[in-house]
Structure formats: C-alpha cells, structure tokens
Design a protein around this motif. Structure first.
Motif, PDB file in Angstrom:
ATOM      1  N   LEU A 112      37.278  28.312  32.822  1.00  9.58           N
ATOM      2  CA  LEU A 112      36.665  28.986  33.958  1.00  9.58           C
ATOM      3  C   LEU A 112      37.730  29.238  35.010  1.00  9.58           C
ATOM      4  CD1 LEU A 112      33.272  28.312  35.622  1.00  9.58           C
ATOM      5  CD2 LEU A 112      35.287  28.397  37.054  1.00  9.58           C
ATOM      6  N   ALA A 113      37.750  30.435  35.576  1.00 10.10           N
ATOM      7  CA  ALA A 113      38.639  30.772  36.685  1.00 10.10           C
ATOM      8  C   ALA A 113      37.791  31.011  37.917  1.00 10.10           C
ATOM      9  CB  ALA A 113      39.472  32.002  36.352  1.00 10.10           C
TER      10      ALA A 113
ATOM     11  N   LEU B 162      48.308  28.667  42.213  1.00  8.28           N
ATOM     12  CA  LEU B 162      47.429  28.542  41.042  1.00  8.28           C
ATOM     13  C   LEU B 162      47.323  27.079  40.652  1.00  8.28           C
ATOM     14  CD1 LEU B 162      45.858  29.868  38.628  1.00  8.28           C
ATOM     15  CD2 LEU B 162      48.036  29.841  37.378  1.00  8.28           C
ATOM     16  N   VAL B 163      46.099  26.575  40.578  1.00  5.69           N
ATOM     17  CA  VAL B 163      45.842  25.201  40.139  1.00  5.69           C
ATOM     18  C   VAL B 163      45.212  25.251  38.754  1.00  5.69           C
ATOM     19  CG1 VAL B 163      44.680  23.022  40.620  1.00  5.69           C
ATOM     20  CG2 VAL B 163      45.456  24.446  42.524  1.00  5.69           C
ATOM     21  N   ILE B 164      45.784  24.500  37.823  1.00  3.88           N
ATOM     22  CA  ILE B 164      45.253  24.411  36.462  1.00  3.88           C
ATOM     23  C   ILE B 164      44.733  23.001  36.243  1.00  3.88           C
ATOM     24  CG2 ILE B 164      45.743  24.664  34.004  1.00  3.88           C
ATOM     25  CD1 ILE B 164      48.135  26.432  34.789  1.00  3.88           C
TER      26      ILE B 164
ATOM     27  N   ILE C   8      45.642  31.907  30.670  1.00  2.79           N
ATOM     28  CA  ILE C   8      46.315  31.565  31.926  1.00  2.79           C
ATOM     29  C   ILE C   8      47.076  32.770  32.457  1.00  2.79           C
ATOM     30  CG2 ILE C   8      48.167  30.163  32.943  1.00  2.79           C
ATOM     31  CD1 ILE C   8      47.289  27.891  31.019  1.00  2.79           C
ATOM     32  N   GLU C   9      47.730  33.514  31.580  1.00  5.98           N
ATOM     33  CA  GLU C   9      48.533  34.661  32.006  1.00  5.98           C
ATOM     34  C   GLU C   9      47.706  35.689  32.778  1.00  5.98           C
ATOM     35  OE1 GLU C   9      52.364  35.719  29.472  1.00  5.98           O
ATOM     36  OE2 GLU C   9      50.568  35.677  28.203  1.00  5.98           O
ATOM     37  N   ARG C  10      46.427  35.792  32.476  1.00 10.57           N
ATOM     38  CA  ARG C  10      45.581  36.777  33.158  1.00 10.57           C
ATOM     39  C   ARG C  10      45.425  36.464  34.646  1.00 10.57           C
ATOM     40  NH1 ARG C  10      40.597  37.516  28.845  1.00 10.57           N
ATOM     41  NH2 ARG C  10      41.916  37.586  26.971  1.00 10.57           N
ATOM     42  N   TYR C  11      45.593  35.203  34.997  1.00 10.30           N
ATOM     43  CA  TYR C  11      45.376  34.786  36.381  1.00 10.30           C
ATOM     44  C   TYR C  11      46.668  34.360  37.077  1.00 10.30           C
ATOM     45  CZ  TYR C  11      40.558  34.960  34.846  1.00 10.30           C
ATOM     46  OH  TYR C  11      39.357  35.389  34.351  1.00 10.30           O
ATOM     47  N   LEU C  12      47.801  34.594  36.427  1.00  7.77           N
ATOM     48  CA  LEU C  12      49.085  34.218  37.007  1.00  7.77           C
ATOM     49  C   LEU C  12      49.468  35.182  38.128  1.00  7.77           C
ATOM     50  CD1 LEU C  12      51.524  33.283  34.084  1.00  7.77           C
ATOM     51  CD2 LEU C  12      50.762  31.813  35.947  1.00  7.77           C
ATOM     52  N   PRO C  13      49.821  34.666  39.284  1.00  8.97           N
ATOM     53  CA  PRO C  13      50.393  35.537  40.306  1.00  8.97           C
ATOM     54  C   PRO C  13      51.820  35.908  39.924  1.00  8.97           C
ATOM     55  CG  PRO C  13      50.332  33.265  41.066  1.00  8.97           C
ATOM     56  CD  PRO C  13      49.667  33.284  39.723  1.00  8.97           C
TER      57      PRO C  13
END
Length: 273
Positions: A265-266, A111-113, A36-41
């Motif tokens: 998947l992102a 960001l939607v998880i 998740i951290e890789r895609y955190l704004p």
C-alpha cells in the motif's frame, strides 16, 4: 530487546540474507523493486527503509543515488546490512531500532518503506503506532509504502504443498482466516514467527487511522506463484515474461489481492485529519 523474543530468535536462526534468492524470493524481490520504483522521488532523495533486514533494498536504492537509512530491530540484520553497505558502491546508514520509536528526525524523509513492522506487530494499536511514526518523519509531500502479508497466504500455500490436513497447520490456517493472527505450530520451527496477516481493507483502515490517504494498493507476487510449475516457468524467459504480465494486469484488482502472499500500500499524509 526491541522486539518479541520469538521474532528475534526466528531471524537469528533463519537465513534472511539469502531468502530473496530462493523459492519465491526472486519473484518477490523483483516485484517489490518494480512497485517501489513507481513511488520513488527523483534522486537524490532521503529514504528510510524500516524493517529493512540485511539491506538488499537499501543497497539497491543507495546505488540509484538516494540517501538511505536502514532501521531494523534485529542485531544480526544490522551487522549484515553494515557489511553490505561497506561493500556497496554507495554506502547507506544502518541503525538498530524499532518502528514505533524511530531514531529519525521529524519531517526529514521523502519516502518511508515499512517492510516487516506491519506483519510482525500483532496488535492494531502497535501497527498504527508504527504508521504514525512513519508519518512523523515524512516530509511534506512525501510517501509511505507499507508491505503486508495477506490473511489467505498460509492457507493457499498449504493447499499447494499438501500440508493443509496436518492438524496443526489446519488450525493455524483457520485462525489466520478468522482473525489474521499467525501463530506458528511448535512442530514447525522454520515457519515465520508470530505475525498478523491482513485483509486489504484492514490495511487501508490502519493507514487511515494513522492520518494517511491510500494512493495505491498492489499485489506483489499476484497470481504468478499459483503456477503449478512455477519454478520451471520462472526459468524460461518467455514464460517468466507472461507471468509478470499476468501479475501486472491483475495487481490492483481488489477481488484478487488476497491471492497474493504479499500486498503493498502507498499512502500520503491526509492534512485534513
């Protein structure tokens, strides 16, 4: 009731709040946070944790300075998440709701998880509807992250724990390998409720049909859980480091993704769709 009664009953009976602290839970939790951290704004961002359970990830994200809204269809989860929010240094919002009809304004989330929706919705149209809802609430330039269970997960687990040759478990595994549909045998009440287990290409296709473009796909637990002495190894700092290095080295290998119980998947919006 917002979800199938069997799913609601399962979560009312199981200890979801402590799941990430036992068994393979610590590996899953650590790896999920790393991914998740890789895609955190940059903080402060607005994050929607859909199917966020009892709030472990919401509390972690809020603690990093983000504005978090957790949505979950299980009343018990919302009560526990609200309790966790009150005890956290930084609170997050909790809403009882369902992934296909989110009580969140359009174009409002960075960001939607998607945690549970992609495996607890058995029909493709239902899952695509949930992904489209995630797209609806997403801001321009935002990212959707979706977690799925792989179609070989039960079979690999049954082979490891010696349960494969139980007739009910064998039939369950055969069905999952054939069509991804998970139906737990009545004789095993503690097993995950009805669900759908993905092939990686199916997961990508569903995001594409919802108008999103894949920007990354990663194994969560990867190969590490196949260590015959996993719990002994995880307790050793050096061996744990090696396991995590092995996972990181293989996490995006498409030929190894299905050896991981979970994949992530992102995706971003395809504005040409």
């Amino acid at each position: 009731m917002l979800i199938d009664s069997s799913i609601n009953d399962f979560y009312n009976q199981c200890a979801e709040d402590t799941r990430l602290k036992t068994g393979l839970g610590p590996l899953e939790y650590l790896r999920n946070k790393q991914l998740i951290e890789r895609y955190l704004p940059a903080a402060p961002a607005v994050i929607a944790d859909i199917g966020g359970g009892t709030g472990h990830y919401a509390a972690w994200l809020a603690g990093m300075g983000h504005q978090v809204v957790l949505v979950d269809p299980v009343g018990k989860h919302i009560q526990l998440a609200e309790k966790r929010s009150r005890k956290s240094k930084r609170a997050f919002k909790c809403i009882e709701g369902e992934a296909r009809c989110l009580p969140i304004a359009s174009n409002s989330i960075d960001l939607v998880i998607l945690h549970g929706p992609l495996y607890h919705l058995q029909e493709p149209a239902q899952r695509i509807a949930a992904i489209k809802e995630a797209r609806r609430i997403l801001k321009t330039g935002g990212t959707v992250i979706g977690f799925a269970i792989t179609y070989a997960a039960s079979t690999l687990a049954a082979l490891q724990n010696g349960m494969l040759h139980h007739p009910d478990i064998y039939q369950m595994c055969r069905q999952e390998l054939q069509n991804g549909e998970h139906e737990p045998p009545p004789a095993f009440p503690g097993m995950l409720a009805q669900a759908f287990f993905h092939r990686p290409d199916q997961l990508s296709q569903e995001f594409e049909e919802a108008g999103l473009i894949k920007v990354g796909m990663h194994a969560v637990e990867g190969l590490a859980w196949l260590d015959a002495k996993f719990f002994e190894s995880w307790a050793s700092p050096e061996k744990q480091r090696q396991l995590l290095e092995l996972v990181a080295a293989t996490e995006s290998d498409p030929e190894l993704l299905c050896l991981s119980p979970h994949i992530m998947l992102a995706a971003e919006v395809d504005y040409n769709s």
